[in-house]
Design a protein around this motif. Sequence first.
Motif, PDB file in Angstrom:
ATOM      1  N   ALA A   1       0.824  -1.223   0.000  1.00 27.55           N
ATOM      2  CA  ALA A   1       0.000   0.000   0.000  1.00 27.55           C
ATOM      3  C   ALA A   1       0.852   1.265   0.000  1.00 27.55           C
ATOM      4  O   ALA A   1       0.341   2.358   0.254  1.00 27.55           O
ATOM      5  N   GLU A   2       2.158   1.108  -0.287  1.00 30.93           N
ATOM      6  CA  GLU A   2       3.027   2.292  -0.275  1.00 30.93           C
ATOM      7  C   GLU A   2       2.491   3.376  -1.211  1.00 30.93           C
ATOM      8  O   GLU A   2       2.484   4.563  -0.860  1.00 30.93           O
ATOM      9  N   GLY A   3       2.055   2.955  -2.407  1.00 20.46           N
ATOM     10  CA  GLY A   3       1.566   3.917  -3.403  1.00 20.46           C
ATOM     11  C   GLY A   3       0.381   4.716  -2.893  1.00 20.46           C
ATOM     12  O   GLY A   3       0.307   5.941  -3.060  1.00 20.46           O
ATOM     13  N   SER A   4      -0.545   4.031  -2.218  1.00 22.49           N
ATOM     14  CA  SER A   4      -1.743   4.692  -1.681  1.00 22.49           C
ATOM     15  C   SER A   4      -1.360   5.745  -0.640  1.00 22.49           C
ATOM     16  O   SER A   4      -1.873   6.867  -0.655  1.00 22.49           O
ATOM     17  N   PHE A   5      -0.437   5.390   0.256  1.00 23.55           N
ATOM     18  CA  PHE A   5      -0.026   6.327   1.309  1.00 23.55           C
ATOM     19  C   PHE A   5       0.795   7.478   0.739  1.00 23.55           C
ATOM     20  O   PHE A   5       0.696   8.610   1.203  1.00 23.55           O
ATOM     21  N   LYS A   6       1.615   7.166  -0.275  1.00 20.87           N
ATOM     22  CA  LYS A   6       2.394   8.239  -0.923  1.00 20.87           C
ATOM     23  C   LYS A   6       1.457   9.230  -1.602  1.00 20.87           C
ATOM     24  O   LYS A   6       1.663  10.445  -1.537  1.00 20.87           O
ATOM     25  N   THR A   7       0.414   8.707  -2.245  1.00 22.35           N
ATOM     26  CA  THR A   7      -0.567   9.584  -2.915  1.00 22.35           C
ATOM     27  C   THR A   7      -1.264  10.475  -1.896  1.00 22.35           C
ATOM     28  O   THR A   7      -1.428  11.685  -2.109  1.00 22.35           O
ATOM     29  N   LYS A   8      -1.684   9.851  -0.787  1.00 21.79           N
ATOM     30  CA  LYS A   8      -2.362  10.611   0.267  1.00 21.79           C
ATOM     31  C   LYS A   8      -1.455  11.722   0.802  1.00 21.79           C
ATOM     32  O   LYS A   8      -1.871  12.860   0.993  1.00 21.79           O
ATOM     33  N   PHE A   9      -0.178  11.371   1.004  1.00 20.94           N
ATOM     34  CA  PHE A   9       0.796  12.348   1.513  1.00 20.94           C
ATOM     35  C   PHE A   9       1.034  13.460   0.487  1.00 20.94           C
ATOM     36  O   PHE A   9       1.032  14.643   0.823  1.00 20.94           O
ATOM     37  N   ASN A  10       1.233  13.059  -0.781  1.00 19.07           N
ATOM     38  CA  ASN A  10       1.501  14.049  -1.838  1.00 19.07           C
ATOM     39  C   ASN A  10       0.331  15.006  -2.030  1.00 19.07           C
ATOM     40  O   ASN A  10       0.524  16.197  -2.263  1.00 19.07           O
TER      41      ASN A  10
END
Length: 616
Positions: free
Chosen positions: A249-258
């Motif tokens: 889920a790294e991509g999902s959390f990175k998107t949320k952060f970005n």
Amino acid sequence: MDENLKKIFPFVKPYKFHVFWNVIYNILYALFSTLSFIALIPMMDVLFKNENKVIKEPVYKSIWDIGKYGKDYLYFQMNTLSKTDGPQFSLILVVSLVIITFLFKNLFNYLASNHLMHLKNGVLKDLRTHMFNKIIDLPVSYYSEKRKGDIMARMLGDVNEVQNSFFSILELIVKEPMTILFTIIAMFAISVKLTIFVFVFIPISGFIISKIGKSLKSKSERAQYEGGYLISIVEESLSGLKVVKSYNAEGSFKTKFNDSVTRLLKLSNSIGRKNNLASPFSEFMGIIVIAVLLWFGGNMVLVDKLPSGKAVLEGAQFLAYMGLAYNILTPAKSISKATYAVKSGMAAAQRVFEVLEVENTITDKPNAIIKESFEANITLENINFRYEDENVLKNFSIKVPKGKTVALVGQSGSGKSTIANLLTRFYDVNEGNIKIDGVDIKDMTMESLRHLMGLVTQDSILFNDSIKNNILIGKQNATDEEIIEALKVANAYEFVKDLPNGINTNIGDAGNKLSGGQKQRLNIARAVLKNPPIMILDEATSALDTESEKLVQIALENMMLNRTSIVIAHRLSTIQKADLIVVMKKGEIVEQGTHSELLAKNGTYANLVTLQSLES
């Protein structure tokens, strides 16, 4: 007056000494800031050989005449020196005067800043202390709805913003206005006509600045909320890093952060544009006025003449006047910047006071008693409790005699852990009573209530510190021997003694250098060291593997000897020796008795035992 400004006053009160001296030194700074430019007039008079010829020493008459007396006395001394020692000595006198006025101006500026520093840092410390005390005192229920990251942002970022921005108000109401006031008085003394133009500049620029800054507070508030959300994402990502990685889920959390960072960037740029506009705008407005003054003042020096043939305005006076006019620009710029800073400070203060003003619903009564011992029993009488709308516990009643072990069992969601939350007053019952020796727990102080209890939870809550300091939370003044004895009772010393630094070994963030079983045994050791008469075990072995469970179970049995224990259990193998087993379903008691009695009934408990034996 802004409500947040009123709320900050109690925090300023202990530092009123520093406020007083900051105001005094700011006034003196403003005075000497003006005098430093006026002192240039006699210097230029000497250079242009235009000094007033005061031959007779002036006589001091009254305080109202002090300005004229000071000026005449200076020119008298200049004339005397010029005659006796030459004009260069007269020049030394006026240059010394300029140096002294600038020295005092900067000295008072330093002293004012020094007192402001003590004020800002003192209030910052007190705000942080109040904020931390509040977030520690607030009930557990408050944090079930709030993001921890947002609370951290308020505690750190917003409190800092209050310190950095809010106290610009002292400059806004004292330092810069007094500088402008003294400067304008001096300008009026030199030329009334020219000074009128200055009054055109101040209200026009003030009006435009207020228009530009109107939306700043709301944008600052939105930026601070976004900052809190950003910290929440980081905090949650780090806390759940194993889950994030294992589910890819790294991509999902990175998107949320970005997304959050992008929103914060846009808000910060918008706020920054307006902040950056404050200084150049006020300076540009000032230069327009300077240009107007140069035109009109230049005419007064070069063209306009008095009936005597002298210029309406002397060249030296005009140059000093221009210096004074420019002297208004700096405080005007500071006022416009401080206005923006105060708006940001107000938004931050609002977020800080939102937390400080949260009503703590679980507090001690004014006449709460201190209960120092446990003598007879714990009773829960007709308890009803709900987190939101639906009751989690319904007419729940049990009695736990001193020295006995009572176990609560049932499916997940049956309300077992809620009992632990209510006994420790993390939450308060909606209806019914919980009593210890016949005294309602709401009638005793929370400190004395919790002093009677030890809590071991399913989650092994440990801190990034040594084993010793983690266990000392149970009893602050315990000796190393007592700590080791508690570790032995908790079946933990066998692994602690083999660690590089023994009980002084650091166990890492949340104790992650240890296994689950080791962490839980340290939790038990902490409760053993506290040595409370009542022990509450909230599914203390449910997260462990079979081998660790056996070691922890031995530790729990050691700890429960001669103690009153309330055991909330998922694994039924751990509570077979209990004096009373209470079987719960949807917040109600469906069966109770000993292990053998309940098996004989062949009801809910027997079914649970059969299911678990099949699973294992």
